[in-house]
Write a protein that holds these residues in place. Structure first.
Motif, PDB file in Angstrom:
ATOM      1  N   VAL A 221       0.846  -1.193   0.000  1.00 52.25           N
ATOM      2  CA  VAL A 221       0.000   0.000   0.000  1.00 52.25           C
ATOM      3  C   VAL A 221       0.883   1.245   0.000  1.00 52.25           C
ATOM      4  O   VAL A 221       1.948   1.267   0.620  1.00 52.25           O
ATOM      5  N   GLU A 222       0.427   2.265  -0.726  1.00 49.61           N
ATOM      6  CA  GLU A 222       1.111   3.553  -0.744  1.00 49.61           C
ATOM      7  C   GLU A 222       0.075   4.653  -0.547  1.00 49.61           C
ATOM      8  O   GLU A 222      -0.958   4.667  -1.201  1.00 49.61           O
ATOM      9  N   MET A 223       0.350   5.544   0.394  1.00 45.90           N
ATOM     10  CA  MET A 223      -0.525   6.677   0.641  1.00 45.90           C
ATOM     11  C   MET A 223       0.218   7.954   0.277  1.00 45.90           C
ATOM     12  O   MET A 223       1.389   8.132   0.643  1.00 45.90           O
TER      13      MET A 223
ATOM     14  N   THR B  99      -2.378  -6.526   2.267  1.00 49.24           N
ATOM     15  CA  THR B  99      -2.356  -7.972   2.453  1.00 49.24           C
ATOM     16  C   THR B  99      -2.243  -8.273   3.945  1.00 49.24           C
ATOM     17  O   THR B  99      -1.499  -7.631   4.673  1.00 49.24           O
ATOM     18  N   GLY B 100      -3.020  -9.256   4.374  1.00 47.28           N
ATOM     19  CA  GLY B 100      -2.959  -9.662   5.766  1.00 47.28           C
ATOM     20  C   GLY B 100      -3.541  -8.669   6.741  1.00 47.28           C
ATOM     21  O   GLY B 100      -3.151  -8.635   7.906  1.00 47.28           O
ATOM     22  N   LEU B 101      -4.463  -7.831   6.282  1.00 46.14           N
ATOM     23  CA  LEU B 101      -5.076  -6.834   7.152  1.00 46.14           C
ATOM     24  C   LEU B 101      -6.584  -6.916   7.024  1.00 46.14           C
ATOM     25  O   LEU B 101      -7.130  -6.805   5.926  1.00 46.14           O
ATOM     26  N   SER B 102      -7.257  -7.111   8.140  1.00 49.61           N
ATOM     27  CA  SER B 102      -8.717  -7.176   8.150  1.00 49.61           C
ATOM     28  C   SER B 102      -9.276  -5.769   8.317  1.00 49.61           C
ATOM     29  O   SER B 102      -9.008  -5.098   9.310  1.00 49.61           O
ATOM     30  N   LEU B 103     -10.025  -5.320   7.312  1.00 45.49           N
ATOM     31  CA  LEU B 103     -10.581  -3.974   7.343  1.00 45.49           C
ATOM     32  C   LEU B 103     -11.943  -3.983   8.015  1.00 45.49           C
ATOM     33  O   LEU B 103     -12.725  -4.918   7.829  1.00 45.49           O
ATOM     34  N   PRO B 104     -12.258  -2.943   8.787  1.00 45.40           N
ATOM     35  CA  PRO B 104     -13.582  -2.864   9.402  1.00 45.40           C
ATOM     36  C   PRO B 104     -14.635  -2.619   8.335  1.00 45.40           C
ATOM     37  O   PRO B 104     -14.320  -2.108   7.246  1.00 45.40           O
ATOM     38  N   PRO B 105     -15.898  -2.982   8.573  1.00 41.09           N
ATOM     39  CA  PRO B 105     -16.948  -2.712   7.583  1.00 41.09           C
ATOM     40  C   PRO B 105     -17.087  -1.217   7.357  1.00 41.09           C
ATOM     41  O   PRO B 105     -16.729  -0.416   8.219  1.00 41.09           O
ATOM     42  N   PRO B 106     -17.611  -0.804   6.185  1.00 38.33           N
ATOM     43  CA  PRO B 106     -17.725   0.622   5.865  1.00 38.33           C
ATOM     44  C   PRO B 106     -18.424   1.430   6.938  1.00 38.33           C
ATOM     45  O   PRO B 106     -18.074   2.562   7.220  1.00 38.33           O
ATOM     46  N   SER B 107     -19.429   0.851   7.592  1.00 43.68           N
ATOM     47  CA  SER B 107     -20.174   1.585   8.606  1.00 43.68           C
ATOM     48  C   SER B 107     -19.325   1.919   9.814  1.00 43.68           C
ATOM     49  O   SER B 107     -19.572   2.875  10.532  1.00 43.68           O
ATOM     50  N   ALA B 108     -18.290   1.085  10.050  1.00 37.58           N
ATOM     51  CA  ALA B 108     -17.437   1.312  11.212  1.00 37.58           C
ATOM     52  C   ALA B 108     -16.237   2.184  10.879  1.00 37.58           C
ATOM     53  O   ALA B 108     -15.547   2.667  11.762  1.00 37.58           O
TER      54      ALA B 108
ATOM     55  N   ALA C  56       5.154   5.144   1.844  1.00 34.40           N
ATOM     56  CA  ALA C  56       5.212   3.765   1.357  1.00 34.40           C
ATOM     57  C   ALA C  56       5.101   2.834   2.558  1.00 34.40           C
ATOM     58  O   ALA C  56       5.790   3.026   3.562  1.00 34.40           O
ATOM     59  N   GLU C  57       4.229   1.846   2.456  1.00 33.69           N
ATOM     60  CA  GLU C  57       3.964   0.944   3.572  1.00 33.69           C
ATOM     61  C   GLU C  57       3.643   1.757   4.835  1.00 33.69           C
ATOM     62  O   GLU C  57       4.403   1.752   5.813  1.00 33.69           O
ATOM     63  N   PRO C  58       2.537   2.481   4.833  1.00 35.29           N
ATOM     64  CA  PRO C  58       2.188   3.324   5.982  1.00 35.29           C
ATOM     65  C   PRO C  58       1.908   2.490   7.224  1.00 35.29           C
ATOM     66  O   PRO C  58       1.686   1.277   7.140  1.00 35.29           O
ATOM     67  N   SER C  59       1.913   3.152   8.361  1.00 34.24           N
ATOM     68  CA  SER C  59       1.577   2.444   9.591  1.00 34.24           C
ATOM     69  C   SER C  59       0.118   1.994   9.519  1.00 34.24           C
ATOM     70  O   SER C  59      -0.721   2.644   8.879  1.00 34.24           O
ATOM     71  N   GLU C  60      -0.168   0.887  10.178  1.00 36.57           N
ATOM     72  CA  GLU C  60      -1.527   0.350  10.149  1.00 36.57           C
ATOM     73  C   GLU C  60      -2.523   1.335  10.757  1.00 36.57           C
ATOM     74  O   GLU C  60      -3.630   1.518  10.240  1.00 36.57           O
TER      75      GLU C  60
ATOM     76  N   VAL D  31      -4.406  10.229  -1.037  1.00 35.10           N
ATOM     77  CA  VAL D  31      -4.599   9.312  -2.161  1.00 35.10           C
ATOM     78  C   VAL D  31      -3.995   7.966  -1.784  1.00 35.10           C
ATOM     79  O   VAL D  31      -2.796   7.874  -1.500  1.00 35.10           O
ATOM     80  N   THR D  32      -4.829   6.933  -1.756  1.00 36.16           N
ATOM     81  CA  THR D  32      -4.383   5.605  -1.340  1.00 36.16           C
ATOM     82  C   THR D  32      -4.418   4.645  -2.517  1.00 36.16           C
ATOM     83  O   THR D  32      -5.426   4.555  -3.216  1.00 36.16           O
ATOM     84  N   THR D  33      -3.322   3.949  -2.740  1.00 34.19           N
ATOM     85  CA  THR D  33      -3.249   2.973  -3.820  1.00 34.19           C
ATOM     86  C   THR D  33      -2.761   1.640  -3.262  1.00 34.19           C
ATOM     87  O   THR D  33      -2.049   1.593  -2.256  1.00 34.19           O
ATOM     88  N   GLY D  34      -3.126   0.576  -3.954  1.00 29.89           N
ATOM     89  CA  GLY D  34      -2.714  -0.759  -3.538  1.00 29.89           C
ATOM     90  C   GLY D  34      -3.763  -1.427  -2.680  1.00 29.89           C
ATOM     91  O   GLY D  34      -4.679  -0.791  -2.148  1.00 29.89           O
TER      92      GLY D  34
END
Length: 266
Positions: free
Chosen positions: A37-39, A187-196, A164-168, A181-184
């Protein structure tokens, strides 16, 4: 973290890497990085100076403002905690600290000089401060022509601060912010649902630090790089979404094939 620069007076593009917090510091504070990921935070920094006309004197001929803003005038306070402007030592208190967006200061004077701009990020960004430099310009290129109290001298530089490779923690907090602007695909990261998660609407409800309605907005330059970056990011995101959709379809097919094989063996 890196930065991509395109000065206002040239076509030079520089992309350099700046220092990240040390590995020992990251281990001690358990800073987790998001892979693949790159921000990017597109910013513009510069000065706008007005001649004071009849109000001018020997030591105060111009009023000027130095600033760093979002390239599309969004609130860059999502990543930046404070900014330190280092003025010429002849000014009273030449080290000026601005603790919140919009990050700017105004002064009067008669001479041109280099201003250093030091950017400090929020703790969860987990990056070291970044130094920028800008030369204050008071007089137009054609110094032989008459000065105007209505038309200022504007000098800006476009820059992209790249994480590059931002903190979680920063990724989860700012990935949907309009200034970033976020691209990528992580991997290995569980994202919260959009509502959260935090949406653009949530950000707009907070204290505004953008410069969309800034008194000097009419003099801000428009930087095509920011528009190009936004378009490129949108295209990349479409591709990433399509890839994820195809992966899900392949996964479903594989599950069905496994089920059919198991049934045929019974």
């Amino acid at each position: 973290m890196g930065k991509k620069n395109n000065g206002d007076q040239s076509d030079r593009i520089q992309r350099g890497k700046t220092a990240r917090l040390t590995d020992d510091h990251e281990k001690k504070n358990q800073i987790r990085r998001v892979k693949d990921v790159e921000m990017t935070l597109p910013v513009v920094y510069g000065t706008i100076s007005f001649w004071l006309g009849k109000k001018a004197d020997e030591y105060h001929s111009h009023k000027w403002t130095v600033y760093i803003r979002g390239a599309t005038n969004e609130d860059i306070g999502v990543a930046i905690k404070r900014v330190v402007f280092q003025l010429h030592p002849s000014f009273n208190n030449p080290t000026r600290v601005v603790e919140s967006a919009p990050f700017e200061l105004s002064e009067t004077g008669w001479g041109e000089f280099e201003i250093s701009i030091t950017i400090f990020f929020h703790g969860d960004v987990a990056e070291k401060p970044l130094d920028l430099f800008h030369h204050l310009k008071l007089y137009p290129e054609d110094e032989s022509g008459p000065q105007s109290i209505k038309k200022p001298v504007v000098v800006e530089s476009y820059d992209e601060i790249v994480f590059a490779e931002p903190s979680e923690a920063f990724y989860l907090r700012a990935r949907n912010h309009p200034a970033v602007v976020t691209t990528g695909t992580p991997t290995g990261l569980s994202l919260p649902p959009p509502s959260a998660g935090t949406t653009n609407e949530n950000f707009s409800e907070k204290k505004r630090g953008d410069t969309k309605d800034h008194p000097l907005n009419q003099w801000f330059l428009r930087h095509s790089e920011a528009d190009e970056l936004a378009q490129l990011t949108a295209a990349r995101q479409q591709v990433q979404n399509h890839i994820m959709k195809l992966r899900r379809q392949v996964n479903l097919v594989e599950i069905e094939v496994t089920r059919l094989k198991a049934n045929s063996g019974q």
